[in-house]
Design a protein around this motif. Structure first.
Motif, PDB file in Angstrom:
ATOM      1  N   LEU A 128     -31.607   7.620  -4.829  1.00  0.00           N
ATOM      2  CA  LEU A 128     -30.933   6.535  -5.065  1.00  0.00           C
ATOM      3  C   LEU A 128     -31.685   5.236  -5.292  1.00  0.00           C
ATOM      4  O   LEU A 128     -32.777   5.239  -4.830  1.00  0.00           O
ATOM      5  CB  LEU A 128     -29.915   6.584  -3.759  1.00  0.00           C
ATOM      6  CG  LEU A 128     -29.124   7.845  -3.571  1.00  0.00           C
ATOM      7  CD1 LEU A 128     -28.423   7.941  -1.937  1.00  0.00           C
ATOM      8  CD2 LEU A 128     -27.900   7.920  -4.615  1.00  0.00           C
ATOM      9  N   ILE A 168     -31.169   1.566  -3.806  1.00  0.00           N
ATOM     10  CA  ILE A 168     -30.314   0.469  -2.925  1.00  0.00           C
ATOM     11  C   ILE A 168     -30.851  -0.645  -3.026  1.00  0.00           C
ATOM     12  O   ILE A 168     -32.132  -0.943  -2.704  1.00  0.00           O
ATOM     13  CB  ILE A 168     -30.384   1.193  -1.515  1.00  0.00           C
ATOM     14  CG1 ILE A 168     -29.949   2.683  -1.418  1.00  0.00           C
ATOM     15  CG2 ILE A 168     -29.406   0.703  -0.688  1.00  0.00           C
ATOM     16  CD1 ILE A 168     -28.633   3.042  -2.000  1.00  0.00           C
ATOM     17  N   LEU A 170     -24.087   6.889   2.713  1.00  0.00           N
ATOM     18  CA  LEU A 170     -25.436   7.516   2.507  1.00  0.00           C
ATOM     19  C   LEU A 170     -25.868   8.491   3.326  1.00  0.00           C
ATOM     20  O   LEU A 170     -26.512   9.598   2.875  1.00  0.00           O
ATOM     21  CB  LEU A 170     -26.215   6.094   2.683  1.00  0.00           C
ATOM     22  CG  LEU A 170     -26.226   5.004   1.658  1.00  0.00           C
ATOM     23  CD1 LEU A 170     -27.294   3.945   1.833  1.00  0.00           C
ATOM     24  CD2 LEU A 170     -26.224   5.568   0.218  1.00  0.00           C
ATOM     25  N   SER A 196     -24.346  11.679   1.793  1.00  0.00           N
ATOM     26  CA  SER A 196     -24.554  12.067   0.460  1.00  0.00           C
ATOM     27  C   SER A 196     -25.224  12.836   0.322  1.00  0.00           C
ATOM     28  O   SER A 196     -25.984  13.393   1.174  1.00  0.00           O
ATOM     29  CB  SER A 196     -25.399  10.750   0.121  1.00  0.00           C
ATOM     30  OG  SER A 196     -26.015  10.937  -1.299  1.00  0.00           O
ATOM     31  N   ARG A 226     -32.294  10.805  -0.815  1.00  0.00           N
ATOM     32  CA  ARG A 226     -32.425   9.296  -0.743  1.00  0.00           C
ATOM     33  C   ARG A 226     -33.442   8.864  -1.700  1.00  0.00           C
ATOM     34  O   ARG A 226     -33.005   7.825  -2.362  1.00  0.00           O
ATOM     35  CB  ARG A 226     -33.292   9.181   0.694  1.00  0.00           C
ATOM     36  CG  ARG A 226     -33.764   7.474   0.815  1.00  0.00           C
ATOM     37  CD  ARG A 226     -32.698   6.505   0.844  1.00  0.00           C
ATOM     38  NE  ARG A 226     -33.218   5.132   0.634  1.00  0.00           N
ATOM     39  CZ  ARG A 226     -33.463   4.455  -0.459  1.00  0.00           C
ATOM     40  NH1 ARG A 226     -33.044   4.968  -1.596  1.00  0.00           N
ATOM     41  NH2 ARG A 226     -34.032   3.115  -0.491  1.00  0.00           N
ATOM     42  N   ILE A 253     -20.760   7.955  -5.483  1.00  0.00           N
ATOM     43  CA  ILE A 253     -21.922   8.970  -5.588  1.00  0.00           C
ATOM     44  C   ILE A 253     -21.775  10.480  -6.366  1.00  0.00           C
ATOM     45  O   ILE A 253     -22.523  10.875  -7.009  1.00  0.00           O
ATOM     46  CB  ILE A 253     -22.601   9.166  -4.254  1.00  0.00           C
ATOM     47  CG1 ILE A 253     -23.027   7.980  -3.324  1.00  0.00           C
ATOM     48  CG2 ILE A 253     -23.453  10.333  -4.043  1.00  0.00           C
ATOM     49  CD1 ILE A 253     -23.369   8.322  -1.994  1.00  0.00           C
TER      50      ILE A 253
END
Length: 314
Positions: free
Chosen positions: A67, A69, A57, A60, A64, A34
């Motif tokens: 990202l 996923i 996560l 992170s 969210r 990340i």
């Protein structure tokens, strides 16, 4: 750079693969990825490291919504009554409210094993022996359950992995929602040009796994991989890498991304992570692309026929 999916969402062209990430190091490695700039993380129930990825996560610094996923439905949960349950388990382990992409991992329906008995259920999906155990669940039924998760908002896009052209064609004949992505083994030794042409013509994006060919299977002590010369040391790849002042890994990844196919390389080394991410800021010539295309051996390392004579690719 990204690929626009038929679901309307954007998927990064370069992501980070979480297959074979050791549980004890997974959280740290994902955090490193990340920090290195990765936005796409490709996981699966069968990888056994969802909780560790979830821990990363949570820490992170990237929101969210920035990202992407991906996770995958394992073979033992193909029965429609288990698909949502399996997705909920992944979401819980990851600590997420939704997945960006949820794939059917293999077009193979294996015996269901309850979560409280064994999770992940293992390669053969068996509690009593080391043999494969199957269930008669049509793919169309599993896909309907996948579709319901998209409609509920638990997943933004749905897709498939390790499917052959005939299976994809059959699925398209009766599906309300098209697969957004097909994930396949794809590297210079296994190029599958007809499959790629067909799938892209249907508006389905492709993600390549094991972009470095045999390198991905050495940890598994695959005899086929051990007996195959590494692509990193191939004269063609080394010559092209030298011309561009790039690593062989970067050349292999660019050969793929230049054809609008996403890649998900993995590395525990932060320097190589960053190197693998920088594969869209240069182009290979048409001649160099053709030279790499000549390396095709139709050599598949991840073949279910080798597991239990499962006839996906025959």
């Amino acid at each position: 750079m990204s690929i626009k999916l038929n679901s309307g969402y954007e998927m990064p062209l370069v992501g980070f693969g979480c297959w074979k990430l050791d549980e004890s190091k997974a959280s740290e490695v994902v955090l490193d990825a990340i920090e290195s700039g990765y936005k796409l993380f490709d996981g699966a129930q069968d990888y056994g490291n969802c909780k560790q990825i979830g821990e990363a996560l949570k820490k992170s610094p990237v929101p969210r919504e920035k990202l992407f996923i991906t996770s995958k439905l394992w073979n033992s949960y193909h029965d429609p009554k288990h698909v949502e349950e399996a997705c909920d388990k992944v979401l819980s382990d990851l600590g997420l409210d939704y997945l960006d992409l949820w794939l059917i991992h293999f077009p193979i329906a294996q015996k269901f094993i309850p979560f409280d008995k064994k999770y992940p259920p293992g390669f053969t999906c068996s509690l009593e022996d080391d043999k494969f155990h199957f269930e008669d669940i049509p793919l169309a039924e599993t896909w309907k359950a996948m579709k319901s998760l998209a409609k509920k908002g638990k997943v933004k896009s749905i897709g498939i992995s390790n499917f052959s052209g005939a299976l994809i064609q059959d699925l398209l004949r009766g599906c309300e929602i098209k697969p957004a992505v097909l994930q396949i083994e794809h590297h210079a030794y296994l190029q599958q040009p007809r499959l790629i042409e067909y799938v892209q013509s249907q508006g389905i994006a492709i993600t390549a796994y094991s972009s470095f060919g045999p390198q991905s299977f050495l940890e598994l002590k695959s005899k086929k991989a051990l007996d195959t010369p590494t692509l990193f040391a191939h004269d063609t790849i080394k010559t092209i890498a030298s011309k561009h002042d790039k690593s062989p890994a970067q050349i292999l990844l660019r050969w793929t991304t230049q054809r609008n196919i996403a890649v998900i390389p993995k590395s525990n080394n932060k320097k190589r992570m960053i190197e693998n991410l920088k594969v869209t800021d240069f182009d290979l010539s048409e001649e160099e692309m053709k030279e790499i295309s000549k390396l095709d051996k139709e050599l598949r390392f991840n073949d279910p026929w080798d597991w239990d004579k499962i006839p996906i690719f025959i």
